[in-house]
Design an enzyme around this catalytic site. Structure first.
Site, PDB file in Angstrom:
ATOM      1  N   GLY A 252      43.576  47.576  42.073  1.00  0.00           N
ATOM      2  CA  GLY A 252      44.397  47.859  40.896  1.00  0.00           C
ATOM      3  C   GLY A 252      43.543  48.203  39.697  1.00  0.00           C
ATOM      4  O   GLY A 252      42.472  47.621  39.504  1.00  0.00           O
TER       5      GLY A 252
ATOM      6  N   THR B 234      38.871  44.194  48.366  1.00  0.00           N
ATOM      7  CA  THR B 234      39.436  44.759  49.595  1.00  0.00           C
ATOM      8  C   THR B 234      38.835  46.130  49.909  1.00  0.00           C
ATOM      9  O   THR B 234      38.567  46.914  49.017  1.00  0.00           O
ATOM     10  CB  THR B 234      40.957  44.886  49.429  1.00  0.00           C
ATOM     11  OG1 THR B 234      41.490  43.597  49.146  1.00  0.00           O
ATOM     12  CG2 THR B 234      41.624  45.442  50.668  1.00  0.00           C
TER      13      THR B 234
ATOM     14  N   GLU C 237      46.990  38.202  48.202  1.00  0.00           N
ATOM     15  CA  GLU C 237      46.622  36.802  47.911  1.00  0.00           C
ATOM     16  C   GLU C 237      46.882  35.933  49.135  1.00  0.00           C
ATOM     17  O   GLU C 237      47.356  34.808  49.031  1.00  0.00           O
ATOM     18  CB  GLU C 237      47.401  36.257  46.702  1.00  0.00           C
ATOM     19  CG  GLU C 237      47.416  37.131  45.463  1.00  0.00           C
ATOM     20  CD  GLU C 237      46.024  37.546  44.990  1.00  0.00           C
ATOM     21  OE1 GLU C 237      45.046  36.913  45.418  1.00  0.00           O
ATOM     22  OE2 GLU C 237      45.930  38.506  44.203  1.00  0.00           O
TER      23      GLU C 237
END
Lengths: 704, 704
Positions: A192, A153, A460
């Site tokens: 993350g 992303t 997701e």
């Protein structure tokens, strides 16, 4: 630490019947066999494993939760890092399997900075790396020498992977790729484990060969020094800042300024660049990515039931302990207040969610079974072809990609991911509010759990975006039925065929008294909405954009049908009827009915404009059936949540304690743990002093 | 502070059309006169006042917001206290009125530890204190020598005031009251400004005279030393700990161990104890409390529109800047991605909320007008009776308490408080999700605003509890109509009379093409649901508890009717048509229709089971009208949110910036402000070091 409570406070007890007595009474009034049901839901093996790991975690001081709710972002991240390290050490020491490691994470119930390393980084290296890359990257990663993340992303690009801006340009002169971020919006974002922890990243970048773009591909890039952990030159990386939740994770940003990486760093199992010619090596087939994404979505579906059940457990127990007002029909002068759980308005909010937690459990189990069946089938296909030893040989997901099962699996996982995560997220907030004022306290344990879960509705596959994919599948299936070009073996095809046959005769389902008919009414509604949408699209030639709202409704209807069907079929299965006594079984049937009637009445107009039901049936479902189901389930509510077997340590909730000592726990945390009670403030407007502690004073100027 | 961005990062810009260009294009494509509309909504006086105060606040360093999102609980509370002090100083310096002080608080947009002092403490002293008590308590409180709070709610008792456990027992031997907390559940809880700031509290306690309870009454109690600010003996007081939001407020707990206070400390304007005889002095009439509660609820209704509008402003602007995917119908190879706001699914989520923000604005304005009309009427009644000079003379709320207007006012404020705060709270979360992944970042500015607002659905009457009071009023009004015992002047009575007359003929409203008919359909539905519920209660003798779900639906239907009606009437008013040009007026009409059709289709089954509409009308509303309204409103969306005139400083949102520089702001806050980027962690599992900063290292053992 705040000063201890004075003796006269220590002597105080809650008034009236104690929480422990009230919960005991709840448990006494129901004959439901909690252990039998729990074993059926989870298996005794899973329950024992959980208990064993819980004991290990509780014995380790780094996992002490008592300060969690009081910590700011930095302190929470520090504690999470310490826990991640300890968890890794315990994992080595006890030789935990991946499953056991996940149970431990589940009990800790907060993300850690190792989160994406232990999942996406290792998994992507495994699945998309060649044997040489496994040796070079995967092995040190498994030893936690390389700590990694998955950087896809970007600041300006979420769901649309094709729009990514980061480039990896092949330089034939020295056989390297140059990673570059041409714009600010190209910055990797939300990644993350990247903000602080990772020293490597799998970077998804547009592959550029000879000035031409070949679309996004994965590259392994070292981003921080292995010793000093400082960013490498021409790399700008950091934490993206605080979020609504998930603050124990170091979501990060990442920018490249013409950073060179060797040829071997492009993950090469499925596609690549020939270093000799600089030519692109095409993947054998383009649906490779389905496997991992479908797995992740399936796991979200699987976890949604227990995610929601935590909130339902807390709200149900607290609403059995909390007493408020008397019923208006209670004669004046009678003693005591009602348990809040006895009010129909409270039952109407909580019990359908209790039912939903069970529905999602069975739906999630079925989703995983479907996924595994597909994996198995593809593996058989693979072994029939002689295995996949060679470099860039077809991976398991490549066999029979065009098969019905794969398309079904994709659509079902999309539909159920959207429905189950929305149901869990919104249900948790309903549970929090059902706890009244105290639901707003951090000590309720619902707010932080909800806040941490919320990204699941977006990541997701955003829950609204996904519905387009589901609708596309349903429209395609419907077209195939209309043109007779279908094998006719998969579930939804049969539904459509049946609908077409009976469309003019009408449905006439006995939804009130026949459970199979109730399921069929949900199927009918899906078929009706599908053929409506198909008419708009194919005959009326309406634009896709103008249909998005209808398609979202259609996908939701499909997911609800699947959940109702899965719940019903789970109760029919011989493995179920053989494991559960008739009392339990009949209670689960009532939960099934409540779940179905809840959705049927919530979407009433779709059911009777499609003629799946009559207006009268809906009215009766609303006024009679739901009310009597709430009444029947109410006495068993506490035992039904007990069957989820959440340890108190996991819930970390003053309101949801198994023993009902709600007020004692609220007071203890506020008065004896809350670090804000260790100091005295200066409240007067003309004083520039803010706080006084034993160590001295703090003045306003320190803030400026 | 983190290190500055390297030069190559500083040189980067977002790709494609810039946010500033996109928002400019949005503003160019609409002819809506933003200033005219804003002046109509707020008056130029209010807008100028806001601008003046904003300037003062921005110039003062203590109000700098840049660190807000990064601070933990303690730091946030410290900053809020510093701001509260500065605000008080500015208030004195500039001689701000109460309104101006509230504008400042509104711009700061976070609660402070003075919050309950400046509102409930002063107001209760004013309204319920005698002249002697004004001198003794109110005057030092106005000088901030006494800082107070309003301590009613207890650990075990929220909405049910009669169930409070704290006692105030009259001791005739020394003419004092003894404040005491007999149980742990008697602890005052959730009390704003009590945890750290207050040195006084108005404590609501059960008055006990000669062993007999006379119900809850208000007492002024000093709780902390005026110099040291330490708790007084036999008082246990502190902060209740972190919450889901509202963490700049020191909500507190408070327990008493037989604490004596003088006779004068019982607030004595309406009732009291005769010190000579120890006899209870009864209030002149028992509906006194209505006034304040109705005012607070009316204010919640009034503020709900702008509360929601903040989220809508942020989401609308960001969805105009954010581009994602191409429309499926876009030919392959065409350039660029679509603005997210062009997707109908996004419009369907945001634009009805834009409409709702306007609907709530007009509804709130009408609610306040109604409240003020009632105040005026009661004041006239009072002056006709010769004024209220004497001690314990009737206060303004005491005149004509049984009048229709007071009952209407109570029911309307309950219904609208529940509906408007639920709409605002849930709408904010929809706006946050509509911002996609970035909505989850603290920098979106929606999450914290939502979290701080959430208690509004619970306090001042839980939104579910309130619906019972509304339903009781509607049932009573309906009974009066049936028995002919009504004056027939109030709004709902006329609705009921009309319904009864036409019930058998049918409604036949032209909801699709006639706005008045659309309003009437909402009225019809309320009447239908009322008489249904009345039948269940009076004829079928169903228990109150079994009807709660129906009564909640009924109250919601009533609130929706009021909002639709208020919006419609506001647009008909001459003051409106005279102030706005035809373009603006026609656009507001479309917002009205969208608001009405949105609720009509969301509660479709209630509309056609009541025969307020036909099934076909609902289908047309859903498939045709809503879609075309979305299309018509879309080009004006940015200007319609601009008209709310929120300064960027107030929104504090990277996504909702007026200038559209979304990505620059996101990046700046993450990379250059985020304090977490000032340090390097040690990521390896076998190292016991957590963080390294310039000042040294931090090891795991420091956490244990």
């Amino acid at each position: 630490m705040p000063p201890p409570n004075p003796d006269w406070v220590k002597a105080l007890k809650p008034s009236g019947p104690q929480g422990s007595e009230l919960l005991q009474r709840e448990r006494d009034q129901s004959a439901l066999n909690v252990d039998q049901l729990a074993t059926f839901l989870f298996t005794s093996e899973v329950l024992e494993r959980r208990a064993k790991i819980l004991e290990i975690l509780q014995a380790h001081p780094v996992f002490d939760k008592s300060q969690n709710y009081f910590r700011g972002r930095r302190e929470r991240l520090e504690a999470a890092l310490a826990r991640a390290k300890a968890l890794r050490q315990l994992s080595v020491k006890h030789q935990w399997s991946q499953e056991e490691y996940e149970v431990a994470n589940d009990l800790i119930s907060e993300p850690t900075p190792y989160g994406l390393h232990a999942t996406m980084f290792l998994k992507t290296l495994e699945e998309q790396g060649t044997p040489a890359q496994h040796k070079l990257f995967l092995e040190p990663a498994r030893r936690y020498e390389y700590i990694g993340c998955y950087a896809q992303t970007e600041l300006g690009h979420g769901s649309n992977v094709r729009g990514l801006e980061t480039t990896a340009t092949w330089d034939p002169t020295d056989k390297t790729f140059i990673l570059h971020s041409p714009h600010l919006t190209a910055s990797k974002w939300w990644i993350g484990s990247l903000g602080k922890a990772a020293n490597h990243a799998i970077v998804v970048a547009q592959l550029i060969l000879d000035g031409k773009s070949y679309g996004p591909h994965p590259f392994v890039v070292q981003i921080r020094d292995l010793k000093t952990h400082e960013p490498l030159p021409d790399i700008h990386v950091g934490d993206i800042g605080p979020k609504f939740g998930y603050n124990t994770m170091d979501n990060g940003f990442l920018l490249f300024n013409h950073v060179k990486i060797p040829h071997i760093n492009m993950l090469g199992r499925f596609s690549g660049v020939d270093p000799a010619t600089g030519k692109y090596i095409r993947p054998v087939n383009p649906v490779l990515v389905y496997g991992t994404l479908t797995y992740i979505r399936s796991m979200i579906v699987f976890q949604s039931g227990s995610t929601l059940a935590r909130g339902v457990t807390i709200a149900t127990r607290y609403c059995a302990v909390r007493r408020q007002f008397q019923d208006r029909d209670t004669p004046e002068g009678s003693f005591g207040e009602n348990q809040v759980l006895d009010y129909t308005m409270v039952q109407y909010r909580i019990l359908p969610l209790l039912a939903a937690s069970y529905a999602l459990h069975f739906t999630g189990r079925n989703m995983l079974n479907l996924y595994n069946a597909n994996q198995k089938r593809m593996a058989q296909g693979q072994s029939a072809r002689g295995g996949g030893e060679a470099k860039r040989s077809p991976g398991p997901e490549q066999i029979n990609p065009g098969s019905d099962l794969l398309a079904d699996l994709h659509a079902i996982s999309c539909a159920l991911k959207a429905f189950s995560s929305t149901t869990a997220a919104e249900g948790l907030e309903v549970c929090r509010r059902a706890c009244g004022g105290h639901g707003y306290s951090a000590f309720s344990g619902i707010g932080s759990w909800y806040a941490d879960y919320l990204p699941t509705v977006t990541w997701e596959g955003d829950n609204y975006m996904l519905t387009q994919q589901v609708a596309r599948y349903l429209l395609k299936s419907a077209r195939a039925v209309l043109t007779g070009k279908t094998a006719g073996t998969n579930g939804i095809t049969l539904v459509f065929q049946h609908f077409i046959k009976r469309r003019d005769i009408g449905a006439a389902f006995d939804v009130l008294d026949n459970d199979q008919d109730l399921v069929d009414a949900f199927a009918w509604r899906v078929a009706f909405l599908t053929f409506e949408a198909l008419k708009h699209r194919d005959e009326d030639k309406q634009s896709w954009n103008s249909l998005l709202i209808d398609l979202w409704r259609l996908s939701t209807a499909y997911a609800q049908y699947l959940a109702v069907k899965n719940f019903y079929e789970a109760l029919q299965a011989e493995s179920t009827t053989a494991s559960l006594d008739p009392t339990t079984l009949s209670l689960l049937h009532k939960l099934f009915q409540l779940f179905a009637f809840h959705h049927l009445t919530s979407h009433a107009s779709e059911f009777f404009t499609s003629a799946a039901t009559t207006v009268r049936q809906i009215q009766l479902a609303r006024t009679k059936r739901i009310n009597s189901l709430l009444q029947d389930i109410r006495p068993h509510a506490v035992r039904l949540v007990d069957a989820w077997k959440f340890p108190d340590w996991q819930l970390d909730s003053a309101l949801g304690r198994y023993d009902g000592k709600v007020y004692e726990d609220m007071f203890h945390r506020a008065s004896e743990v809350n670090p804000l009670n260790d100091e005295t403030i200066d409240p007067y407007p003309d004083s520039s002093v803010l706080f006084r502690t034993e160590k001295g004073t703090k003045a306003i100027k320190s803030l400026l």
